[in-house]
Design an enzyme around this catalytic site. Sequence first.
Site, PDB file in Angstrom:
ATOM      1  N   ARG A 270       0.854  -1.185   0.000  1.00 40.21           N
ATOM      2  CA  ARG A 270       0.000   0.000   0.000  1.00 40.21           C
ATOM      3  C   ARG A 270       0.896   1.244   0.000  1.00 40.21           C
ATOM      4  NH1 ARG A 270      -3.733  -2.645  -1.553  1.00 40.21           N
ATOM      5  NH2 ARG A 270      -5.627  -3.147  -0.416  1.00 40.21           N
TER       6      ARG A 270
ATOM      7  N   HIS B 103      -1.501   0.874  -9.623  1.00 42.30           N
ATOM      8  CA  HIS B 103      -2.203  -0.085  -8.728  1.00 42.30           C
ATOM      9  C   HIS B 103      -2.875  -1.177  -9.570  1.00 42.30           C
ATOM     10  CE1 HIS B 103      -4.356  -0.642  -4.599  1.00 42.30           C
ATOM     11  NE2 HIS B 103      -4.197  -1.802  -5.213  1.00 42.30           N
TER      12      HIS B 103
HETATM   13  P1  NDP Z   1      -1.701 -11.781   4.303  1.00 46.88           P
HETATM   14  O1  NDP Z   1      -2.496 -11.244   5.447  1.00 46.88           O
HETATM   15  O2  NDP Z   1      -2.005 -13.157   3.807  1.00 46.88           O
HETATM   16  O3  NDP Z   1      -0.154 -11.758   4.682  1.00 46.88           O
HETATM   17  C1  NDP Z   1       0.418 -10.686   5.353  1.00 46.88           C
HETATM   18  C2  NDP Z   1       1.849 -11.064   5.737  1.00 46.88           C
HETATM   19  O4  NDP Z   1       2.443  -9.918   6.352  1.00 46.88           O
HETATM   20  C3  NDP Z   1       1.909 -12.202   6.754  1.00 46.88           C
HETATM   21  O5  NDP Z   1       3.013 -13.033   6.492  1.00 46.88           O
HETATM   22  C4  NDP Z   1       2.114 -11.458   8.082  1.00 46.88           C
HETATM   23  O6  NDP Z   1       2.792 -12.186   9.076  1.00 46.88           O
HETATM   24  C5  NDP Z   1       2.983 -10.305   7.617  1.00 46.88           C
HETATM   25  N1  NDP Z   1       2.909  -9.186   8.555  1.00 46.88           N
HETATM   26  C6  NDP Z   1       1.830  -8.463   8.931  1.00 46.88           C
HETATM   27  N2  NDP Z   1       2.170  -7.522   9.845  1.00 46.88           N
HETATM   28  C7  NDP Z   1       3.491  -7.685  10.049  1.00 46.88           C
HETATM   29  C8  NDP Z   1       4.441  -7.049  10.893  1.00 46.88           C
HETATM   30  N3  NDP Z   1       4.082  -6.039  11.710  1.00 46.88           N
HETATM   31  N4  NDP Z   1       5.722  -7.468  10.869  1.00 46.88           N
HETATM   32  C9  NDP Z   1       6.091  -8.501  10.051  1.00 46.88           C
HETATM   33  N5  NDP Z   1       5.251  -9.159   9.233  1.00 46.88           N
HETATM   34  C10 NDP Z   1       3.965  -8.741   9.237  1.00 46.88           C
HETATM   35  O7  NDP Z   1      -1.828 -10.715   3.140  1.00 46.88           O
HETATM   36  P2  NDP Z   1      -1.742 -10.979   1.560  1.00 46.88           P
HETATM   37  O8  NDP Z   1      -0.467 -11.681   1.264  1.00 46.88           O
HETATM   38  O9  NDP Z   1      -3.009 -11.579   1.086  1.00 46.88           O
HETATM   39  O10 NDP Z   1      -1.706  -9.469   1.012  1.00 46.88           O
HETATM   40  C11 NDP Z   1      -0.692  -8.578   1.440  1.00 46.88           C
HETATM   41  C12 NDP Z   1      -1.015  -7.175   1.005  1.00 46.88           C
HETATM   42  O11 NDP Z   1      -0.816  -7.021  -0.383  1.00 46.88           O
HETATM   43  C13 NDP Z   1      -2.466  -6.720   1.190  1.00 46.88           C
HETATM   44  O12 NDP Z   1      -2.730  -6.367   2.527  1.00 46.88           O
HETATM   45  C14 NDP Z   1      -2.557  -5.532   0.258  1.00 46.88           C
HETATM   46  O13 NDP Z   1      -2.175  -4.367   0.933  1.00 46.88           O
HETATM   47  C15 NDP Z   1      -1.516  -5.844  -0.807  1.00 46.88           C
HETATM   48  N6  NDP Z   1      -2.142  -6.108  -2.106  1.00 46.88           N
HETATM   49  C16 NDP Z   1      -1.834  -5.279  -3.148  1.00 46.88           C
HETATM   50  C17 NDP Z   1      -2.367  -5.486  -4.388  1.00 46.88           C
HETATM   51  C18 NDP Z   1      -1.969  -4.648  -5.555  1.00 46.88           C
HETATM   52  O14 NDP Z   1      -2.593  -4.753  -6.627  1.00 46.88           O
HETATM   53  N7  NDP Z   1      -0.934  -3.823  -5.436  1.00 46.88           N
HETATM   54  C19 NDP Z   1      -3.312  -6.580  -4.633  1.00 46.88           C
HETATM   55  C20 NDP Z   1      -3.563  -7.402  -3.479  1.00 46.88           C
HETATM   56  C21 NDP Z   1      -2.978  -7.174  -2.263  1.00 46.88           C
HETATM   57  P3  NDP Z   1       2.152 -13.527   9.702  1.00 46.88           P
HETATM   58  O15 NDP Z   1       2.217 -14.549   8.598  1.00 46.88           O
HETATM   59  O16 NDP Z   1       3.044 -13.858  10.830  1.00 46.88           O
HETATM   60  O17 NDP Z   1       0.749 -13.180  10.088  1.00 46.88           O
HETATM   61  C1  OXD Z   2      -6.268  -5.763  -3.001  1.00 41.89           C
HETATM   62  C2  OXD Z   2      -5.876  -4.796  -4.008  1.00 41.89           C
HETATM   63  O1  OXD Z   2      -5.968  -5.557  -1.831  1.00 41.89           O
HETATM   64  O2  OXD Z   2      -6.390  -4.908  -5.128  1.00 41.89           O
HETATM   65  O3  OXD Z   2      -6.884  -6.785  -3.363  1.00 41.89           O
HETATM   66  O4  OXD Z   2      -5.057  -3.914  -3.763  1.00 41.89           O
END
Ligand code: NDP
Ligand code: OXD
Length: 311
Positions: free
Chosen positions: A226, A274
Site C-alpha cells: 500500500r 495499482h
Molecule cells: P496476508 O495477510 O495473507 O499476509 C500478510 C503477511 O504480512 C503475513 O506473512 C504477516 O505475518 C505479515 N505481517 C503483517 N504484519 C506484520 C508485521 N508487523 N511485521 C512482520 N510481518 C507482518 O496478506 P496478503 O499476502 O493476502 O496481502 C498482502 C497485502 O498485499 C495486502 O494487505 C494488500 O495491501 C496488498 N495487495 C496489493 C495489491 C496490488 O494490486 N498492489 C493486490 C492485493 C494485495 P504472519 O504470517 O506472521 O501473520
Molecule cells: C487488493 C488490491 O488488496 O487490489 O486486493 O489492492
Amino acid sequence: MAQAILFHTSKMLASRWLDAFARLEPALDIRTPANLGDPADIDVAVSWRLPPGTFPALPNLKLMQCTGAGVDQLLIDPELPPDLPVARMVDPLQADEMVAFAIWAVVDQHREMAVYRQDIAQQRWTFRPQRSMRKRTVGVLGLGSMGGVLAARLAALGFDVAGWSRSAKAIDSVTCYHGDQGLAALLSRAEILVNLLPLTPDTRGILGATLFAALPTGAMVINLGRGPHVNEADLLAALDQGHLASALLDVFSVEPLPDGHPFWTHPKITITPHIASLADPDHAAPQVIENIRRVRAGLPALNLVDRQAGY
Ligand code: NDP
Ligand code: OXD
C-alpha cells in the site's frame, strides 16, 4: 429475517461481479447503495469500501466481505462497527497474478531494465554486466497469501530469497526471518526488497529512512503493498543521494497519483497504477457466496480479518 446483499464496487468491475453472482446463485437478493430498499434487509455487505453514512444505516449487518485482499481502506472507516466480522479475499488466482507481476518487477530491477529503456529511447546499443540470479538476494516483506508464494517461486527461479513475517515461518529454499532482529538481518543483505505487507499501524511508513539505511548501497525497492507503507520524502532522498539505485511502485498514498507528483518523472522510479493484482470476479465470487451461506447458517465466515492486528 434480513437476507439481502449490499453490493458496491467500481463501475469497471460491477457487471462482472453481478454476472458471476447471477450465474452461481441466481436467487441472491442483491442491492446497491442507489437501490437499497429497506436497509434492515441487509445482512452482508460486499465491497472494497462503503460510502460514508452506509454502516450506521444497516441495523442487521452480520458480515462485511471485502472484495480486496487488503482491508486497511475498510478498517480506517470510523463508521465500521467495532464488532462486525470483516472477511477478505484470499484467492490463489489473485496470488498467482501478483506473483507474476512481482517476478516481472524483480527481473526488471535485477536486469536494470530502466537503464536499457533510457538507452533504447536514445537509440544507444549498450550492454550491462549480467548478474546471476543465484548471486542476487531478494528480500520479501510479508509471507502471507501473496508474499509466501512469491518467495517460494523466486527461490524456484534461482534467486537467493529471504522473507520476513510477524510469526515464524518455514518455506523451502527461503531464509525466513521474523521480529525486529529478523528484519535487521534480512535488510542487511536484501539487494532487491519487495513489500507485500498489509497496511497496519505497525507497518505504516515502514519503507522509510531507517529501513533504507539498513539496506546495502545500490539496493532496489519494489512496493506492491500500500502507498502509506512508503515515506515518500525519505524514498526520494535515498534515491537522490544514491543509496538506493531504483524503485518500482504500484501503490501510492494518494491514488490516482496527483498531477505533478515527483514520482511521475523521477528517472530512478518506475510506476504502475495499482494494477499488480485484482481478484477476478469469476474466480472469487464462489468464496463470497460461501461466506454468505455460512453467515446465514450461523457459521463463522472464512478468511476473517483479525481486527486487533489490522489484517
Ligand atoms: P496476508 O495477510 O495473507 O499476509 C500478510 C503477511 O504480512 C503475513 O506473512 C504477516 O505475518 C505479515 N505481517 C503483517 N504484519 C506484520 C508485521 N508487523 N511485521 C512482520 N510481518 C507482518 O496478506 P496478503 O499476502 O493476502 O496481502 C498482502 C497485502 O498485499 C495486502 O494487505 C494488500 O495491501 C496488498 N495487495 C496489493 C495489491 C496490488 O494490486 N498492489 C493486490 C492485493 C494485495 P504472519 O504470517 O506472521 O501473520
Ligand atoms: C487488493 C488490491 O488488496 O487490489 O486486493 O489492492
